[in-house]
Design a protein around this motif. Sequence first.
Motif, PDB file in Angstrom:
ATOM      1  N   ALA A  62       0.814  -1.220   0.000  1.00 54.13           N
ATOM      2  CA  ALA A  62       0.000   0.000   0.000  1.00 54.13           C
ATOM      3  C   ALA A  62       0.851   1.275   0.000  1.00 54.13           C
ATOM      4  O   ALA A  62       0.505   2.246  -0.635  1.00 54.13           O
ATOM      5  CB  ALA A  62      -0.935   0.014   1.201  1.00 54.13           C
ATOM      6  N   GLN A  63       1.946   1.276   0.712  1.00 49.84           N
ATOM      7  CA  GLN A  63       2.817   2.450   0.857  1.00 49.84           C
ATOM      8  C   GLN A  63       2.010   3.690   1.239  1.00 49.84           C
ATOM      9  O   GLN A  63       2.103   4.739   0.602  1.00 49.84           O
ATOM     10  CB  GLN A  63       3.606   2.712  -0.422  1.00 49.84           C
ATOM     11  CG  GLN A  63       4.515   1.580  -0.825  1.00 49.84           C
ATOM     12  CD  GLN A  63       5.265   1.870  -2.099  1.00 49.84           C
ATOM     13  OE1 GLN A  63       5.535   3.029  -2.431  1.00 49.84           O
ATOM     14  NE2 GLN A  63       5.616   0.842  -2.842  1.00 49.84           N
ATOM     15  N   ALA A  64       1.190   3.579   2.267  1.00 52.27           N
ATOM     16  CA  ALA A  64       0.281   4.644   2.681  1.00 52.27           C
ATOM     17  C   ALA A  64       1.022   5.938   2.985  1.00 52.27           C
ATOM     18  O   ALA A  64       2.103   5.935   3.568  1.00 52.27           O
ATOM     19  CB  ALA A  64      -0.508   4.201   3.907  1.00 52.27           C
ATOM     20  N   ARG A  65       0.422   7.047   2.543  1.00 56.59           N
ATOM     21  CA  ARG A  65       0.965   8.382   2.809  1.00 56.59           C
ATOM     22  C   ARG A  65      -0.171   9.385   2.836  1.00 56.59           C
ATOM     23  O   ARG A  65      -1.277   9.091   2.415  1.00 56.59           O
ATOM     24  CB  ARG A  65       2.007   8.767   1.770  1.00 56.59           C
ATOM     25  CG  ARG A  65       1.508   8.698   0.336  1.00 56.59           C
ATOM     26  CD  ARG A  65       2.552   9.063  -0.671  1.00 56.59           C
ATOM     27  NE  ARG A  65       3.652   8.121  -0.580  1.00 56.59           N
ATOM     28  CZ  ARG A  65       4.710   8.121  -1.348  1.00 56.59           C
ATOM     29  NH1 ARG A  65       4.814   8.979  -2.295  1.00 56.59           N
ATOM     30  NH2 ARG A  65       5.661   7.247  -1.186  1.00 56.59           N
ATOM     31  N   ARG A  66       0.113  10.560   3.363  1.00 56.80           N
ATOM     32  CA  ARG A  66      -0.866  11.650   3.495  1.00 56.80           C
ATOM     33  C   ARG A  66      -2.149  11.166   4.177  1.00 56.80           C
ATOM     34  O   ARG A  66      -3.249  11.393   3.703  1.00 56.80           O
ATOM     35  CB  ARG A  66      -1.196  12.255   2.142  1.00 56.80           C
ATOM     36  CG  ARG A  66      -0.050  12.997   1.529  1.00 56.80           C
ATOM     37  CD  ARG A  66      -0.485  13.692   0.273  1.00 56.80           C
ATOM     38  NE  ARG A  66       0.636  14.413  -0.308  1.00 56.80           N
ATOM     39  CZ  ARG A  66       0.659  14.844  -1.533  1.00 56.80           C
ATOM     40  NH1 ARG A  66      -0.373  14.652  -2.319  1.00 56.80           N
ATOM     41  NH2 ARG A  66       1.706  15.486  -1.987  1.00 56.80           N
ATOM     42  N   CYS A  67      -1.970  10.507   5.294  1.00 59.00           N
ATOM     43  CA  CYS A  67      -3.115   9.945   6.004  1.00 59.00           C
ATOM     44  C   CYS A  67      -3.762  10.978   6.921  1.00 59.00           C
ATOM     45  O   CYS A  67      -3.110  11.893   7.414  1.00 59.00           O
ATOM     46  CB  CYS A  67      -2.685   8.745   6.837  1.00 59.00           C
ATOM     47  SG  CYS A  67      -2.182   7.340   5.822  1.00 59.00           S
ATOM     48  N   ARG A  68      -5.041  10.749   7.140  1.00 59.15           N
ATOM     49  CA  ARG A  68      -5.803  11.576   8.066  1.00 59.15           C
ATOM     50  C   ARG A  68      -6.722  10.666   8.855  1.00 59.15           C
ATOM     51  O   ARG A  68      -7.309   9.729   8.315  1.00 59.15           O
ATOM     52  CB  ARG A  68      -6.622  12.598   7.298  1.00 59.15           C
ATOM     53  CG  ARG A  68      -7.509  13.436   8.187  1.00 59.15           C
ATOM     54  CD  ARG A  68      -8.237  14.475   7.393  1.00 59.15           C
ATOM     55  NE  ARG A  68      -9.321  15.042   8.178  1.00 59.15           N
ATOM     56  CZ  ARG A  68     -10.016  16.079   7.810  1.00 59.15           C
ATOM     57  NH1 ARG A  68      -9.769  16.653   6.652  1.00 59.15           N
ATOM     58  NH2 ARG A  68     -10.976  16.527   8.567  1.00 59.15           N
ATOM     59  N   CYS A  69      -6.861  10.958  10.140  1.00 55.84           N
ATOM     60  CA  CYS A  69      -7.722  10.175  11.019  1.00 55.84           C
ATOM     61  C   CYS A  69      -8.806  11.079  11.575  1.00 55.84           C
ATOM     62  O   CYS A  69      -8.530  12.190  12.023  1.00 55.84           O
ATOM     63  CB  CYS A  69      -6.889   9.581  12.164  1.00 55.84           C
ATOM     64  SG  CYS A  69      -7.822   8.460  13.215  1.00 55.84           S
ATOM     65  N   ASP A  70     -10.054  10.603  11.520  1.00 50.26           N
ATOM     66  CA  ASP A  70     -11.201  11.337  12.072  1.00 50.26           C
ATOM     67  C   ASP A  70     -11.958  10.419  13.024  1.00 50.26           C
ATOM     68  O   ASP A  70     -12.299   9.297  12.668  1.00 50.26           O
ATOM     69  CB  ASP A  70     -12.134  11.792  10.948  1.00 50.26           C
ATOM     70  CG  ASP A  70     -11.477  12.815  10.038  1.00 50.26           C
ATOM     71  OD1 ASP A  70     -11.001  13.840  10.569  1.00 50.26           O
ATOM     72  OD2 ASP A  70     -11.423  12.587   8.821  1.00 50.26           O
ATOM     73  N   THR A  71     -12.227  10.932  14.227  1.00 52.96           N
ATOM     74  CA  THR A  71     -12.938  10.162  15.245  1.00 52.96           C
ATOM     75  C   THR A  71     -14.425  10.504  15.227  1.00 52.96           C
ATOM     76  O   THR A  71     -14.790  11.667  15.166  1.00 52.96           O
ATOM     77  CB  THR A  71     -12.366  10.463  16.644  1.00 52.96           C
ATOM     78  OG1 THR A  71     -10.992  10.085  16.670  1.00 52.96           O
ATOM     79  CG2 THR A  71     -13.113   9.706  17.724  1.00 52.96           C
ATOM     80  N   SER A  79      -8.264   7.935   6.194  1.00 51.26           N
ATOM     81  CA  SER A  79      -8.210   8.207   4.765  1.00 51.26           C
ATOM     82  C   SER A  79      -6.750   8.455   4.409  1.00 51.26           C
ATOM     83  O   SER A  79      -6.074   9.242   5.055  1.00 51.26           O
ATOM     84  CB  SER A  79      -9.086   9.402   4.410  1.00 51.26           C
ATOM     85  OG  SER A  79      -8.790  10.501   5.229  1.00 51.26           O
ATOM     86  N   CYS A  80      -6.260   7.723   3.417  1.00 49.91           N
ATOM     87  CA  CYS A  80      -4.859   7.786   3.010  1.00 49.91           C
ATOM     88  C   CYS A  80      -4.750   7.684   1.497  1.00 49.91           C
ATOM     89  O   CYS A  80      -5.675   7.246   0.824  1.00 49.91           O
ATOM     90  CB  CYS A  80      -4.054   6.624   3.595  1.00 49.91           C
ATOM     91  SG  CYS A  80      -3.914   6.569   5.382  1.00 49.91           S
ATOM     92  N   CYS A  81      -3.603   8.053   0.997  1.00 51.12           N
ATOM     93  CA  CYS A  81      -3.254   7.777  -0.392  1.00 51.12           C
ATOM     94  C   CYS A  81      -2.434   6.485  -0.385  1.00 51.12           C
ATOM     95  O   CYS A  81      -1.480   6.370   0.370  1.00 51.12           O
ATOM     96  CB  CYS A  81      -2.408   8.904  -0.970  1.00 51.12           C
ATOM     97  SG  CYS A  81      -3.298  10.449  -1.137  1.00 51.12           S
ATOM     98  N   ILE A  82      -2.857   5.508  -1.201  1.00 53.31           N
ATOM     99  CA  ILE A  82      -2.105   4.265  -1.311  1.00 53.31           C
ATOM    100  C   ILE A  82      -1.848   3.974  -2.789  1.00 53.31           C
ATOM    101  O   ILE A  82      -2.453   4.587  -3.666  1.00 53.31           O
ATOM    102  CB  ILE A  82      -2.825   3.078  -0.637  1.00 53.31           C
ATOM    103  CG1 ILE A  82      -4.108   2.712  -1.362  1.00 53.31           C
ATOM    104  CG2 ILE A  82      -3.093   3.365   0.833  1.00 53.31           C
ATOM    105  CD1 ILE A  82      -4.710   1.389  -0.900  1.00 53.31           C
TER     106      ILE A  82
END
Length: 105
Positions: A62-71, A79-82
């Motif tokens: 996946a090499q996830a980057r630019r992730c954001r977490c919402d509770t 939500s991430c770029c993979i």
Amino acid sequence: MKPGRIILLLVALFALFSLTYGSGQEEPNIKFCPRLLKGLSGDCLHAQRDCNDEFNARYKGAQARRCRCDTTANTHTCSCCIVCGLNEHENDFPFVSKDDFIPEC
């Protein structure tokens, strides 16, 4: 300076420049696509894994980057770029509405 030393110095500089900038191999052009994981247990601060680790653990390569977490309540959304084209998992991603945050990749 003697001509021999000048030539030796020029050859050494050329070799150093070639090793530094002229490897001849470029990185492959990898395209990243936005993806979303909903309903993960816990909130963002107390989750077992952060969003990068969550995507990288679920989707090999996946090499996830630019992730954001919402509770929201007792769950969180990542939500991430993979890496695009992980075909074996294309159908695993939930429906994304206009209200969901999707990162620019």
